[in-house]
Write an enzyme that holds these catalytic residues in place. Structure first.
Site, PDB file in Angstrom:
ATOM      1  N   CYS A 117       0.678  -0.996   0.022  1.00 54.59           N
ATOM      2  CA  CYS A 117      -0.015  -0.203   0.038  1.00 54.59           C
ATOM      3  C   CYS A 117       0.781   1.246  -0.042  1.00 54.59           C
ATOM      4  CB  CYS A 117      -0.939  -0.087   1.201  1.00 54.59           C
ATOM      5  SG  CYS A 117      -2.021   1.297   1.232  1.00 54.59           S
ATOM      6  N   CYS A 118       1.855   1.269   0.888  1.00 57.95           N
ATOM      7  CA  CYS A 118       2.746   2.611   0.829  1.00 57.95           C
ATOM      8  C   CYS A 118       3.422   2.517  -0.486  1.00 57.95           C
ATOM      9  CB  CYS A 118       3.803   2.241   1.935  1.00 57.95           C
ATOM     10  SG  CYS A 118       2.977   2.584   3.538  1.00 57.95           S
ATOM     11  N   CYS A 206      -0.874   8.074   7.708  1.00 57.01           N
ATOM     12  CA  CYS A 206      -2.050   7.592   7.262  1.00 57.01           C
ATOM     13  C   CYS A 206      -2.971   7.159   8.314  1.00 57.01           C
ATOM     14  CB  CYS A 206      -2.339   6.692   6.208  1.00 57.01           C
ATOM     15  SG  CYS A 206      -1.219   7.098   4.633  1.00 57.01           S
ATOM     16  N   CYS A 209      -3.017   3.371   9.589  1.00 54.90           N
ATOM     17  CA  CYS A 209      -1.887   2.785  10.135  1.00 54.90           C
ATOM     18  C   CYS A 209      -1.158   3.935  11.236  1.00 54.90           C
ATOM     19  CB  CYS A 209      -0.877   2.717   8.906  1.00 54.90           C
ATOM     20  SG  CYS A 209      -1.490   1.763   7.636  1.00 54.90           S
ATOM     21  N   CYS A 234       8.312   3.442   5.720  1.00 55.18           N
ATOM     22  CA  CYS A 234       7.211   3.050   4.606  1.00 55.18           C
ATOM     23  C   CYS A 234       8.029   2.842   3.244  1.00 55.18           C
ATOM     24  CB  CYS A 234       6.212   4.175   4.730  1.00 55.18           C
ATOM     25  SG  CYS A 234       6.970   5.956   4.275  1.00 55.18           S
TER      26      CYS A 234
END
Length: 244
Positions: A117-118, A206, A209, A234
């Protein structure tokens, strides 16, 4: 401008005992409009404040992942208006985000870890932005992460984002500062800050997280708390992990 590792180490030796303001001034003098400050948190807004006080032209960019806290968006706007600056926002590629969510849902990082995702929401957009620059400034500090940041220099060749056609120089003016020094500067100079800090959040990323930390917990324990503690990057500062 192209540096050898020896050049970078010599420049770091010259700057490492300087104040953050002196390091930032040297960076702005050397790279001018080809340098930008990466902005998202408390350390970064300190750098923005210092740059504003230096009276030199400077650029600021931020990564909008699409999953930031509402408080963070209000903070970005507060800084933009407080300093009367443009904040260059960089966004993820829509098709990549759509594909990830369609295939794995909204919260796949809780099972797969955060890297995929990062990579889509942060690293890809950052790589695209940095490809247009010769240097960038970050708010990294040595004491932020005992596993990944303890050895960061005040200046380095960014091996993670340099390319054959574009050598990228990375400045970390606050590398030798502590969290206490950052917050003393914020309070003394009445610098804007993210209201989440008043709710126990120390390191803010985010929304899914990031969580508040308890008293005496390390400041980055609220990031990706379900993962192993010593490698919490990240990908924006992957060079800190890769060199281990």
């Amino acid at each position: 401008m192209s540096l050898t590792q020896a050049d970078a180490q010599a420049w770091n030796s010259d700057l490492e005992s300087k104040s953050p303001q002196e390091i930032l001034a040297a960076a702005l003098d050397k790279f001018d409009d080809n340098l930008a400050i990466s902005f998202s948190g408390a350390e970064d807004v300190v750098l923005v404040d210092m740059a504003a006080k230096l009276g030199k032209p400077f650029r600021v960019f931020t990564l909008d992942t699409g999953r930031l806290h509402p408080e963070t968006y209000r903070f970005l706007e507060k800084v933009r208006t407080h300093y009367g600056i443009k904040i260059e926002a960089t966004f993820p590629e829509v098709a990549q985000v759509e594909k990830l969510i369609e295939e794995k849902g909204m919260f796949s990082f809780y099972q797969d870890d955060h890297k995929e995702c990062c990579a889509i929401r942060k690293v890809g957009p950052l790589r695209r932005k940095l490809s247009t620059l010769s240097a960038w400034v970050t708010g990294q500090r040595k004491d932020q992460s005992p596993g990944t940041r303890v050895d960061i220099p005040v200046i380095q060749i960014d091996g993670a984002f340099s390319t054959e056609s574009n050598q990228l120089i990375k400045f970390n003016p606050l590398a030798n500062w502590s969290s206490e020094e950052v917050w003393a500067y914020i309070r003394t100079n009445e610098v804007p800050y993210n209201e989440l800090h008043e709710k126990g959040f120390t390191s803010i990323g985010c929304e899914p997280c990031t969580r508040a930390v308890l008293p005496n917990q390390h400041e980055r324990e609220g990031r990706w708390w379900w993962e192993e503690a010593t490698a919490k990057e990240c990908g924006l500062h992957a060079i800190n992990v890769d060199k281990k």
